[in-house]
Every structure is written in structure tokens, then in C-alpha cells.
Design an enzyme around this catalytic site. Sequence first.
Site, short mmCIF file in Angstrom:
data_model
loop_
_atom_site.label_atom_id
_atom_site.label_comp_id
_atom_site.label_asym_id
_atom_site.label_seq_id
_atom_site.Cartn_x
_atom_site.Cartn_y
_atom_site.Cartn_z
N HIS A 29 0.63 -1.23 -0.38
CA HIS A 29 -0.08 0.12 0.32
C HIS A 29 0.55 1.20 -0.15
O HIS A 29 1.92 1.23 0.99
CB HIS A 29 -0.96 0.25 1.17
CG HIS A 29 -1.27 0.33 1.54
ND1 HIS A 29 -1.89 2.23 1.75
CD2 HIS A 29 -2.92 1.28 0.92
CE1 HIS A 29 -2.47 3.15 1.59
NE2 HIS A 29 -4.03 2.54 1.20
N ASP A 55 3.44 -3.66 8.50
CA ASP A 55 2.58 -3.50 7.88
C ASP A 55 0.63 -4.24 7.98
O ASP A 55 0.92 -5.20 7.36
CB ASP A 55 2.32 -2.49 6.48
CG ASP A 55 0.66 -2.01 6.27
OD1 ASP A 55 -0.69 -2.43 7.00
OD2 ASP A 55 0.71 -1.51 4.82
N GLN A 61 -4.43 -4.91 7.51
CA GLN A 61 -5.63 -6.06 6.75
C GLN A 61 -5.26 -7.58 7.33
O GLN A 61 -5.43 -8.90 6.60
CB GLN A 61 -4.90 -6.14 5.33
CG GLN A 61 -5.40 -5.32 4.15
CD GLN A 61 -6.83 -4.08 4.56
OE1 GLN A 61 -7.97 -5.05 4.87
NE2 GLN A 61 -6.89 -3.21 4.00
N LYS A 75 -10.37 -0.06 10.81
CA LYS A 75 -10.69 -1.82 10.14
C LYS A 75 -11.25 -2.88 10.70
O LYS A 75 -11.21 -3.96 10.31
CB LYS A 75 -9.09 -2.10 9.50
CG LYS A 75 -9.01 -0.93 8.50
CD LYS A 75 -8.08 -1.55 6.71
CE LYS A 75 -7.43 -0.25 6.03
NZ LYS A 75 -8.01 0.06 5.61
N CYS A 83 -4.89 2.25 -3.28
CA CYS A 83 -3.27 2.88 -2.73
C CYS A 83 -1.96 2.33 -2.95
O CYS A 83 -1.30 1.81 -2.09
CB CYS A 83 -3.20 3.36 -1.51
SG CYS A 83 -4.96 4.64 -0.98
N1 PMP Z 1 -2.46 -0.48 4.64
C1 PMP Z 1 -3.07 -1.39 4.30
C2 PMP Z 1 -2.42 -2.37 3.46
C3 PMP Z 1 -4.44 -0.89 3.54
O1 PMP Z 1 -5.49 -1.73 3.28
C4 PMP Z 1 -4.45 0.54 4.33
C5 PMP Z 1 -5.59 1.07 4.40
N2 PMP Z 1 -6.24 0.79 3.15
C6 PMP Z 1 -3.28 1.10 5.10
C7 PMP Z 1 -2.15 0.79 4.73
C8 PMP Z 1 -3.55 2.64 5.40
O2 PMP Z 1 -4.41 2.49 6.99
P1 PMP Z 1 -5.11 4.03 7.16
O3 PMP Z 1 -5.91 4.13 5.79
O4 PMP Z 1 -5.72 3.74 8.61
O5 PMP Z 1 -4.01 4.84 7.56
#
Ligand code: PMP
Length: 412
Positions: A123, A200, A203, A226, A366
Site C-alpha cells: 500500500h 504493515d 489488513q 478496519k 493505493c
Molecule cells: N496498509 C494497508 C495494507 C491498507 O489496506 C491500508 C488502508 N487501506 C493502509 C495501510 C492505510 O491505513 P490507514 O488509511 O488507516 O492509515
Amino acid sequence: MGKKMNNWRADFPILAQKVNDEPLVYLDNAATTQKPLAVLQTVRDFYENDNANIHRGVHTLAQRATERYEQVRQKVTDFIHGNDWHEVVFTKGTTEALNWVAASYGATHVKAGDEIVLSYLEHHSNLVPWQQLAKKVGAKLKYIELTADGQLDLQSAADLITDRTAIVALCHASNVMGVVNPIQAVSQLAHAHGAVMVVDGAQAVPHLPVDVQELGADFYAFSGHKMLAPTGVGVLWGKLALLNEMPPLEFGGEMIANVGLYETDFKEVPYKFEGGTQNIAGVIGLGAAIDYLQAIGLEQITKHEQELISYVLPQLQAIDGLEIYGPQDPSLRTGILSFNLTGLHPHDLASALDMDGVAVRAGHHCAQPLMNYLGVSATARASFYLYNTKEDADLLIKAILDAKEFFLNGSC
Ligand code: PMP
């Protein structure tokens, strides 16, 4: 034993509505999840009964608020099997947590010529902060390849991680491909070469049992929203020795021990990172979300999602012209499915599904480098969670078939 499966959905009032005259089928859980009554009521109860600023007041409400906030730190520690509550830093979310690791730990430990190893699955929030760091200090980025079915290629990881590697930063679970990465194996490689393992977990934490120590993570980041908690709260977990070495990034109230005119001493970890008034209600809501998830059991949630994916994937695979990204074997996947219907832009597909009450995401998620790797500009993505049912899966399939008929077979 946890609650009975068919009770979970009833805990989420938002799901009872109709969208475009159809029952809402919420399949955008990788973007954000809905909140159970237990979380909504906890946040409300905090504001109704205990609201005050934390750490700084001697009055009763301030003490109660501080106690409720700090209890969540221990709860998070237990939830992800950390060692000590000092290792839990509250952040706005995964993005902020990863930015802090790059901008604070990275900027003080990564030197010119060092290498930072990422993967094509990342991401942007586990990619752009490392790009910025690499530019600033003169480090080099390297990307672990994927196997033909979209899993992390461990051989490529072994080839890329060397004594030049300072940081390996990987997602625990991909937000596009629905794969879980072999973090333990990669962290062993990283540590064998003296590198630090950053994970990270955005998910992963909502969907599977996570043990940061067993994984061999040095830093682990995730977002509350999430995993059924409010938006604007997340966690950076880090090994205490590493957090101690990190300079704070935000200076102001709350994070200081002593302030003189020209010099300041900072508080100990984790407080030195939590400058200013925090998202107190959000943290307390995160505590309620953890309680809710634990009452069901993360193993149960993984099993439920696995059952749904095993049910829906073969039916999707049978739709002519529907390409599904990532492993085709349901046992290798989380509850995330990204796909494209030949001849239809994913945004049009998502809009058509919305007309049937089915909420999915369309876009690059993203993860533009991954989109380029897959040779697409965007995909549609359906992501399941504990409150989704086989009926939701049936309605998704029906909506995709309807869209295909309408747009591609010219029945309009
Ligand atoms: N890493 C991953 C794998 C994600 O799916 C996301 C959210 N789509 C993020 C980071 C970023 O999370 P946040 O927008 O809650 O900071």
C-alpha cells in the site's frame, strides 16, 4: 466458545438499511469496517460519563478518562501478544505509524548506500514514506517479486535481503491480492542480515490472530477503523529498545518531562510520541472493538471468512470474462477479492453494483506499483468481514451477472 455466527450481523445497526431500494450488502471492509453497538455505546458512554482530558488532571473525571485510555494500551498489548504496554504507541492509524517509523527510526538509523526492501504488494503508506527516506539519506529501494499467482516470492526475498539491507518493510496481508505474507520467514532473513522488520498489519489484525513476537516483527502497525473501532485511531507497536532510540516527531504538550527556555527533556516511551490531546474516545472505542473481536475469537473470524471465500470464489471463477487477481485457491486467501470484468471499467462495475445495494470499491487501492505489476490501472474489490453472509455473496454474484448482462450483452 464465541458467539453464534448468525448473531454477529445483528450487532451492526447500519447493515439493516436499504440502499437504492435493495438490502445493503457491505463489501468494502478493506477500506473501513462498520461498528457494532458495543463500540458505539462505549464511545457514547465515555462522552456521557467520563469525558475529560487525560494524564493532566487530578479531578475525578480526568482520572477516570486516563484509566480508561491506559487500560486499552494493555488490551492492545495482550491482543497482539506484545511484551510490555510501553511498546504500544497510539497513532491516527497505520499511515501515521509507518510514517513515524520511516521518519524517526529510519532517518536516524538508515545511511547512504543502505538498502530498504519492500514488495510489489505494498500500500502507498508502506511505500511512499520509504521513498522519501531513501531520497533524504541516499538509500536504495528494492522490491521483492511475486509468484505467478500473486504470492510473495520467498526466493526473491532471500536474494534481495543482504548485509546491505537496513529495513525490510512488508504488509502482513495484501489489501488487493488477498494473500497473507510469510512474515516469520522473511523476518528470519532480515534478522540474519541485521535488518529491522517493519510490518504493515492493517489488513491482518482485523482478520487473523496476530502474535508480533512469533512473527519476529520489530515494528507492527495497524488501524482501528478496519477492525470495528472508530476512525482516527491506530497503533504503532515496536520493540522497546528500538522505540527508546527513536526521537519524537511531534513536540508540544503531554510528551515532555521538563521544558526550559532552550532545552526540553521528553517523557519516556510511549508518551514521548503522543504529543497534544489524543483521540481519547477513539482509543477507548478501540478497546471495545478488541473486546468484541476477542469474545468471538479471531480463529472463528478467519474460519468464517474462509468459508465465505470458498463459497464465492468458484462461482466468480465460473463467470466468463471475470479475471480474479491473486491465488485461485481459496485456502491461500483472506476475505479480499479483486477482479475485473473484461470490457467494463471497474468504476462502472462498482456503480452498477451500488444500484443493486452492493458496496464494493473500485480503483487502484493505493497500490499503484502493484496495479502496474498486474498490468491494469484499477480493479474492483469485494472484501468480506465477520458480519457478511452467504446471502451477501449470492447478491454480489447476482449483481455482477446483472451488470454483465446490462453492459456487455446489450440487454439495455
Ligand atoms: N496498509 C494497508 C495494507 C491498507 O489496506 C491500508 C488502508 N487501506 C493502509 C495501510 C492505510 O491505513 P490507514 O488509511 O488507516 O492509515
